[in-house]
Motif scaffolding. Structure first.
Motif, PDB file in Angstrom:
ATOM      1  N   ARG A 100       0.817  -1.217   0.000  1.00 29.24           N
ATOM      2  CA  ARG A 100       0.000   0.000   0.000  1.00 29.24           C
ATOM      3  C   ARG A 100       0.849   1.265   0.000  1.00 29.24           C
ATOM      4  O   ARG A 100       0.419   2.304  -0.516  1.00 29.24           O
ATOM      5  N   VAL A 101       2.024   1.195   0.608  1.00 30.35           N
ATOM      6  CA  VAL A 101       2.856   2.402   0.712  1.00 30.35           C
ATOM      7  C   VAL A 101       4.106   2.332  -0.155  1.00 30.35           C
ATOM      8  O   VAL A 101       4.862   3.303  -0.233  1.00 30.35           O
ATOM      9  N   ASP A 102       4.334   1.214  -0.802  1.00 32.51           N
ATOM     10  CA  ASP A 102       5.508   1.073  -1.663  1.00 32.51           C
ATOM     11  C   ASP A 102       5.481   2.130  -2.770  1.00 32.51           C
ATOM     12  O   ASP A 102       4.483   2.271  -3.492  1.00 32.51           O
ATOM     13  N   GLY A 103       6.561   2.889  -2.890  1.00 29.37           N
ATOM     14  CA  GLY A 103       6.649   3.928  -3.907  1.00 29.37           C
ATOM     15  C   GLY A 103       6.045   5.250  -3.504  1.00 29.37           C
ATOM     16  O   GLY A 103       6.121   6.228  -4.260  1.00 29.37           O
ATOM     17  N   ALA A 104       5.462   5.330  -2.313  1.00 27.76           N
ATOM     18  CA  ALA A 104       4.833   6.569  -1.853  1.00 27.76           C
ATOM     19  C   ALA A 104       5.877   7.484  -1.216  1.00 27.76           C
ATOM     20  O   ALA A 104       6.936   7.026  -0.763  1.00 27.76           O
ATOM     21  N   PRO A 105       5.608   8.795  -1.143  1.00 26.79           N
ATOM     22  CA  PRO A 105       6.521   9.710  -0.456  1.00 26.79           C
ATOM     23  C   PRO A 105       6.508   9.452   1.053  1.00 26.79           C
ATOM     24  O   PRO A 105       5.439   9.368   1.667  1.00 26.79           O
ATOM     25  N   PHE A 106       7.677   9.308   1.619  1.00 31.52           N
ATOM     26  CA  PHE A 106       7.847   9.174   3.068  1.00 31.52           C
ATOM     27  C   PHE A 106       7.804  10.595   3.636  1.00 31.52           C
ATOM     28  O   PHE A 106       8.746  11.364   3.471  1.00 31.52           O
ATOM     29  N   GLU A 107       6.700  10.956   4.275  1.00 29.33           N
ATOM     30  CA  GLU A 107       6.534  12.329   4.725  1.00 29.33           C
ATOM     31  C   GLU A 107       7.385  12.651   5.961  1.00 29.33           C
ATOM     32  O   GLU A 107       8.110  13.643   5.993  1.00 29.33           O
ATOM     33  N   ARG A 108       7.283  11.797   6.978  1.00 28.41           N
ATOM     34  CA  ARG A 108       8.031  12.053   8.206  1.00 28.41           C
ATOM     35  C   ARG A 108       7.933  10.831   9.108  1.00 28.41           C
ATOM     36  O   ARG A 108       7.095   9.947   8.892  1.00 28.41           O
ATOM     37  N   ALA A 109       8.804  10.809  10.126  1.00 27.23           N
ATOM     38  CA  ALA A 109       8.746   9.786  11.166  1.00 27.23           C
ATOM     39  C   ALA A 109       8.559  10.479  12.507  1.00 27.23           C
ATOM     40  O   ALA A 109       9.109  11.557  12.740  1.00 27.23           O
ATOM     41  N   GLU A 110       7.774   9.873  13.361  1.00 24.16           N
ATOM     42  CA  GLU A 110       7.553  10.384  14.707  1.00 24.16           C
ATOM     43  C   GLU A 110       7.580   9.222  15.690  1.00 24.16           C
ATOM     44  O   GLU A 110       7.335   8.078  15.315  1.00 24.16           O
ATOM     45  N   ALA A 111       7.835   9.555  16.951  1.00 20.26           N
ATOM     46  CA  ALA A 111       7.721   8.561  18.014  1.00 20.26           C
ATOM     47  C   ALA A 111       6.834   9.119  19.115  1.00 20.26           C
ATOM     48  O   ALA A 111       6.789  10.331  19.348  1.00 20.26           O
ATOM     49  N   HIS A 112       6.116   8.224  19.759  1.00 20.35           N
ATOM     50  CA  HIS A 112       5.373   8.560  20.975  1.00 20.35           C
ATOM     51  C   HIS A 112       5.585   7.398  21.921  1.00 20.35           C
ATOM     52  O   HIS A 112       5.125   6.280  21.657  1.00 20.35           O
ATOM     53  N   GLY A 113       6.296   7.657  22.999  1.00 21.93           N
ATOM     54  CA  GLY A 113       6.643   6.576  23.901  1.00 21.93           C
ATOM     55  C   GLY A 113       7.470   5.528  23.192  1.00 21.93           C
ATOM     56  O   GLY A 113       8.482   5.840  22.560  1.00 21.93           O
ATOM     57  N   LYS A 114       7.016   4.295  23.235  1.00 19.57           N
ATOM     58  CA  LYS A 114       7.748   3.191  22.617  1.00 19.57           C
ATOM     59  C   LYS A 114       7.163   2.812  21.246  1.00 19.57           C
ATOM     60  O   LYS A 114       7.397   1.708  20.757  1.00 19.57           O
ATOM     61  N   HIS A 115       6.435   3.738  20.657  1.00 18.03           N
ATOM     62  CA  HIS A 115       5.803   3.510  19.365  1.00 18.03           C
ATOM     63  C   HIS A 115       6.444   4.407  18.305  1.00 18.03           C
ATOM     64  O   HIS A 115       6.672   5.593  18.551  1.00 18.03           O
ATOM     65  N   LEU A 116       6.701   3.840  17.134  1.00 19.72           N
ATOM     66  CA  LEU A 116       7.289   4.566  16.010  1.00 19.72           C
ATOM     67  C   LEU A 116       6.278   4.624  14.874  1.00 19.72           C
ATOM     68  O   LEU A 116       5.603   3.635  14.583  1.00 19.72           O
ATOM     69  N   PHE A 117       6.178   5.802  14.227  1.00 20.21           N
ATOM     70  CA  PHE A 117       5.227   5.990  13.149  1.00 20.21           C
ATOM     71  C   PHE A 117       5.937   6.535  11.913  1.00 20.21           C
ATOM     72  O   PHE A 117       6.664   7.527  11.998  1.00 20.21           O
ATOM     73  N   HIS A 118       5.706   5.884  10.765  1.00 14.40           N
ATOM     74  CA  HIS A 118       6.151   6.376   9.471  1.00 14.40           C
ATOM     75  C   HIS A 118       4.915   6.880   8.729  1.00 14.40           C
ATOM     76  O   HIS A 118       3.999   6.089   8.447  1.00 14.40           O
ATOM     77  N   PHE A 119       4.909   8.167   8.382  1.00 17.85           N
ATOM     78  CA  PHE A 119       3.737   8.774   7.762  1.00 17.85           C
ATOM     79  C   PHE A 119       3.867   8.805   6.241  1.00 17.85           C
ATOM     80  O   PHE A 119       4.848   9.332   5.703  1.00 17.85           O
ATOM     81  N   TYR A 120       2.853   8.246   5.575  1.00 21.01           N
ATOM     82  CA  TYR A 120       2.735   8.278   4.118  1.00 21.01           C
ATOM     83  C   TYR A 120       1.366   8.868   3.780  1.00 21.01           C
ATOM     84  O   TYR A 120       0.423   8.133   3.464  1.00 21.01           O
ATOM     85  N   GLY A 121       1.223  10.167   3.870  1.00 20.53           N
ATOM     86  CA  GLY A 121      -0.075  10.775   3.600  1.00 20.53           C
ATOM     87  C   GLY A 121      -1.129  10.250   4.557  1.00 20.53           C
ATOM     88  O   GLY A 121      -0.958  10.295   5.775  1.00 20.53           O
ATOM     89  N   PRO A 122      -2.234   9.694   4.032  1.00 20.87           N
ATOM     90  CA  PRO A 122      -3.323   9.231   4.904  1.00 20.87           C
ATOM     91  C   PRO A 122      -3.063   7.881   5.566  1.00 20.87           C
ATOM     92  O   PRO A 122      -3.881   7.420   6.356  1.00 20.87           O
ATOM     93  N   GLU A 123      -1.950   7.235   5.234  1.00 21.48           N
ATOM     94  CA  GLU A 123      -1.645   5.928   5.822  1.00 21.48           C
ATOM     95  C   GLU A 123      -0.337   5.999   6.596  1.00 21.48           C
ATOM     96  O   GLU A 123       0.602   6.721   6.223  1.00 21.48           O
ATOM     97  N   VAL A 124      -0.272   5.219   7.660  1.00 18.91           N
ATOM     98  CA  VAL A 124       0.859   5.289   8.582  1.00 18.91           C
ATOM     99  C   VAL A 124       1.307   3.874   8.944  1.00 18.91           C
ATOM    100  O   VAL A 124       0.484   3.029   9.316  1.00 18.91           O
ATOM    101  N   VAL A 125       2.603   3.628   8.839  1.00 18.17           N
ATOM    102  CA  VAL A 125       3.162   2.369   9.319  1.00 18.17           C
ATOM    103  C   VAL A 125       3.499   2.543  10.793  1.00 18.17           C
ATOM    104  O   VAL A 125       4.277   3.426  11.170  1.00 18.17           O
TER     105      VAL A 125
END
Length: 267
Positions: free
Chosen positions: A38-63
């Protein structure tokens, strides 16, 4: 389990290496194949952390990644070699790549689902939007020990066993003190200290908590030898003399985690 500074350090690393670029995302192991596609080839917007959780943002979808006890990211140069071991997610940017192995969670979420997850977590000392009063409200009403409360990610996000033990020592607080017996001033000191200590952990990549006068050079002692690294007062120092008063460091099991403290300095 990695503590919060590790996730913020990873977020900064991934931001600098992949942010603003279209990236290739795959799941050599296959367990994240649908999400990766779903996110392959999409722009990697930013990465964030909250506590022990990591988030990779790709527009409306987040890993969303939670490393758990065994999860690790391994960076590699380009061109990539064939994956080794059980690689849950492979991320390749313009200059470098990283492999994720063994996480507790690696899943694709919507922005609303990320918001809901974060709302279940306590404030994170490493986030500018943290609201420490939310944690204090719960701590000040609880009969549970402050040592247990500091590890409850719904109350305080990011602090783990090392920071828990060390911050209580640094402020002379007995670990079994009920949360409701803490003063608001004590909580403020704990929070401010975690903000500083954890930010230092992000910068240097390890946990150091001893004050200058207790560093090995100042005390004429050998540096700490431990796989966790860093100079600490009580963590994993059971029966060793306290660096301040010489009393043997005590240890006990609390909610399935090893607790360390000085019976004299934290009386």
């Amino acid at each position: 389990m990695p503590e919060g500074h590790t996730l913020h350090r990873l977020a900064g690393l991934h931001d600098s290496r992949f942010g603003g670029h279209r990236v290739r995302v795959s799941s050599p192991q296959g367990r994240f194949a649908a999400g990766a596609s779903r996110v392959d080839g999409a722009p990697f917007e930013r990465a964030e952390a909250h506590g022990k959780h990591l988030f990779h943002f790709y527009g409306p979808e987040v890993v969303h990644v939670h490393l758990g006890l065994y999860g690790t990211f391994t960076e590699f140069p380009l061109p990539p070699q064939e994956p080794r071991g059980q690689v849950r997610m492979r991320l390749i940017g313009p200059d470098t790549g990283t492999d994720l192995r063994g996480p507790t969670a690696c899943e694709l979420l919507t922005l609303d689902e990320v918001t809901a997850l974060r709302e279940r977590l306590g404030p994170d000392p490493l986030r500018a939007d943290a609201e420490p009063e939310r944690a204090w409200t719960r701590i000040s009403r609880s009969r549970t020990s402050i040592a247990a409360l500091l590890l409850d990610q719904k109350i305080l996000a990011g602090a783990g066993n090392v920071y828990r033990a060390e911050v209580l020592f640094r402020h002379g607080i007995a670990p079994y003190t009920p949360g409701r017996d803490l003063t608001e001033q004590q909580w403020k000191l704990i929070w401010d200290d975690l903000v500083e200590l954890m930010a230092d952990g992000v910068r240097v990549g390890r946990i150091d908590t001893v004050r200058p006068e207790h560093e090995p050079e100042a005390m004429g002692r050998e540096p700490r030898q431990d796989r966790h690294g860093g100079e600490v007062y009580v963590y994993r120092r059971a029966n060793a003399p306290c660096l301040v008063c010489g009393t043997p460091i005590a240890t006990a099991d609390l909610s399935g985690r090893n607790l360390y403290w000085c019976p004299e300095c934290q009386s």
